[in-house]
Design a protein around this motif. Structure first.
Motif, PDB file in Angstrom:
ATOM      1  N   GLN A 239      -7.560   9.809 -81.868  1.00 27.00           N
ATOM      2  CA  GLN A 239      -7.224  10.913 -82.515  1.00 27.00           C
ATOM      3  C   GLN A 239      -6.697  10.570 -84.002  1.00 27.00           C
ATOM      4  O   GLN A 239      -7.245  10.828 -85.066  1.00 27.00           O
TER       5      GLN A 239
ATOM      6  N   SER B 133      -8.591  10.917 -87.609  1.00 31.51           N
ATOM      7  CA  SER B 133      -7.866  11.579 -88.726  1.00 31.51           C
ATOM      8  C   SER B 133      -7.992  10.572 -89.970  1.00 31.51           C
ATOM      9  O   SER B 133      -8.280  11.253 -91.047  1.00 31.51           O
TER      10      SER B 133
ATOM     11  N   GLN C  46     -11.528  14.993 -88.488  1.00 30.14           N
ATOM     12  CA  GLN C  46     -10.844  16.409 -88.506  1.00 30.14           C
ATOM     13  C   GLN C  46     -11.505  17.320 -89.740  1.00 30.14           C
ATOM     14  O   GLN C  46     -11.725  18.389 -89.330  1.00 30.14           O
ATOM     15  N   GLU C  47     -11.392  16.592 -90.864  1.00 31.48           N
ATOM     16  CA  GLU C  47     -11.681  17.559 -92.087  1.00 31.48           C
ATOM     17  C   GLU C  47     -13.228  17.927 -92.118  1.00 31.48           C
ATOM     18  O   GLU C  47     -13.578  19.085 -92.453  1.00 31.48           O
TER      19      GLU C  47
ATOM     20  N   THR D 120     -13.616  20.459 -89.297  1.00 29.94           N
ATOM     21  CA  THR D 120     -13.238  21.874 -89.705  1.00 29.94           C
ATOM     22  C   THR D 120     -14.023  22.528 -90.699  1.00 29.94           C
ATOM     23  O   THR D 120     -14.064  23.488 -90.775  1.00 29.94           O
TER      24      THR D 120
ATOM     25  N   LEU E  86     -10.923  17.136 -78.970  1.00 34.71           N
ATOM     26  CA  LEU E  86     -11.121  18.127 -79.765  1.00 34.71           C
ATOM     27  C   LEU E  86     -10.226  19.306 -79.942  1.00 34.71           C
ATOM     28  O   LEU E  86     -10.439  20.066 -81.006  1.00 34.71           O
TER      29      LEU E  86
ATOM     30  N   ILE F 136      -8.332  19.593 -83.223  1.00 34.60           N
ATOM     31  CA  ILE F 136      -9.240  20.003 -84.169  1.00 34.60           C
ATOM     32  C   ILE F 136      -9.589  21.413 -84.191  1.00 34.60           C
ATOM     33  O   ILE F 136      -9.376  22.048 -85.244  1.00 34.60           O
TER      34      ILE F 136
END
Length: 459
Positions: A325, A329, A334-335, A338, A374, A377
């Motif tokens: 994770q 990141s 993640q961004e 998202t 997941l 996120i």
């Protein structure tokens, strides 16, 4: 060679290892170590993450205890009694034995919290009986695999413990939230099972006998008591999920020892009493149904060792995935995800996009890495559009559970194939009715929030 090229080669390499059957823990571990070198991250971060998970994760202590509970109830004979009760209630319906297998999976899941243990236990006990009872062996194995999906939804649930640990949610609330969706999953699969059996005329039908129902119900009282003990303690706040796991293990150990002692004492005055489990239910008296065979103190180390082996696979995977994770990141994954999900538009578009991502991931990964990678996120995205965190946890994990019977991975299909001897690919033909039933319930759970939250005292 650029970092992008190294990352691509490393990712392709570990993907190839996964396809070759290398354990998921090693695959993720190789990727984490390799990415740490590529990105210049301190390698001791991995050791620090391992230490934090094993020393600070009090909630995770429930995981090995519930795994041990499943092994104890199986060895003691309680699981067989629950199965007998389910068949007595449903055997008069076309496909009753197969439906009883699904019901037994639900009852077993309410004590063990493991999908693979549920599939293996019920599959090994009922697959031979189903084949003798006129069912197709491939359908019988697929039924055991499908029934095991509720192992991580009906409380207690090992994966709910992991999710609550990762997302800092009350594990007791997650357990309670899984009750109605888990029951609906069992009901939907029973309906699908009935339709398939009715169409193919599979299964012998037994007469409904209220005495048989009462007798098997009495025989399963220890299982019902264990289920009630866990749910009562968590729902009323008498003890935490971790404490509930410890109490349940203690209860199962005491029951196993006492029942074995009683069986040996009674067998001295009533020879043949110890072999009562091998006789038909109709030939057992109510007194004989009150106790199970149990197990002795000398058997406890081997039972504990088996549970420890499973825990030894899961716990390091959780730890190394936490580092995964962190690396994702740093890479901006993640961004990116998202932005992709939120770009879909409104509430339902974002929610169903997240569900599709979970479903596709579950096709190639086990629920544990899917959750660890997941959930951190997708859960914040769901919260931003107004989805209650506990409800999204249920949505997420119901979707992850469907992956247990979804090729190409389908862990439960492999487990069912192993315990029944039916080749993996021959099971696939008979999984689609269960997939349709489970996906239907998944959508309903997503669209009707009270199914996940109405039992919670604070919502």
């Amino acid at each position: 060679m650029s970092d992008g090229t190294l990352i691509t080669l490393l990712s392709l390499g570990v993907t190839a290892l996964f396809m070759l059957g290398v354990p998921v823990f090693l695959v993720i571990g190789y990727w984490v170590v390799g990415m740490s070198f590529v990105l210049g991250l301190p390698i001791d971060n991995i050791a620090a993450a391992l230490s934090r998970v094993f020393t600070d994760g009090f909630a995770l202590l429930a995981m090995p205890l519930f795994i041990l509970t499943g092994d104890l109830i199986n060895r003691s004979g309680i699981a067989r009694r629950l199965t007998d009760y389910a068949y007595a209630c449903l055997g008069w319906i076309r496909g009753g034995l197969a439906m009883a297998a699904l019901g037994a999976c639900g009852l077993f899941a309410a004590i063990s919290g493991s999908n693979s243990a549920t599939t293996a236990t019920i599959g090994s006990m009922l697959h031979p009986e189903m084949v003798k009872g006129g069912y197709d062996e491939r359908f019988s194995a697929a039924t055991a695999a499908a029934g095991g999906t509720v192992g991580i939804i009906i409380p207690p649930s090992i994966i709910f413990i992991v999710y609550g640990f990762l997302m800092n949610l009350p594990i007791g609330d997650l357990f309670i939230a899984g009750i109605l969706p888990g029951a609906l999953m069992v009901l939907a699969m029973m309906i699908a099972c009935f339709l398939v059996c009715f169409r193919n005329k599979w299964g012998y039908i037994i007469n409904f006998d209220i005495i048989r129902v009462l007798k098997t119900g009495v025989g399963a009282w220890l299982g019902f008591f264990a289920i009630g003990l866990v749910l009562w303690g968590i729902y009323t706040g008498k003890f935490s999920p971790t404490e509930a796991a410890g109490v349940t293990v203690g209860f199962c150990v005491i029951v196993g020892f006492l029942c074995l002692a009683i069986t040996k004492i009674v067998d001295r005055t009533h020879p043949g009493f110890a072999e009562r489990e091998e006789r038909p239910v109709d030939e057992r008296g109510f007194g004989g149904m009150l106790v199970v065979n149990g197990f002795g103190p000398l058997e406890l180390p081997s039972i504990t060792m088996r549970s420890a082996q499973i825990t030894g696979i899961l716990a390091p995977l959780i730890a190394v995935s936490v580092v995964m994770q962190q690396i994702l990141s740093v890479m901006g994954a993640q961004e990116f995800l998202t932005a992709f999900v939120t770009s879909m538009g409104g509430y339902y578009a974002v929610l169903f996009t997240a569900m599709v991502i979970v479903f596709i991931s579950g096709m190639v990964l086990e629920s544990l890495p899917v959750t660890i990678i997941l959930a951190p996120i997708l859960a914040p995205i769901a919260h931003d559009i107004g989805v209650e965190p506990v409800q999204f946890a249920v949505i997420f994990l119901v979707g992850a559970s469907i992956g247990f019977i979804t090729p190409p991975y389908g862990l439960n299909l492999y487990v069912a194939s192993g315990v029944t001897g039916v080749p993996y690919f021959k099971l696939l033909r008979y999984t689609w009715p269960y997939l349709i039933a489970l996906i239907s319930i998944w959508i309903i759970v997503a669209l009707v929030p009270p199914l996940s939250t109405m039992l919670l005292p604070d919502l």
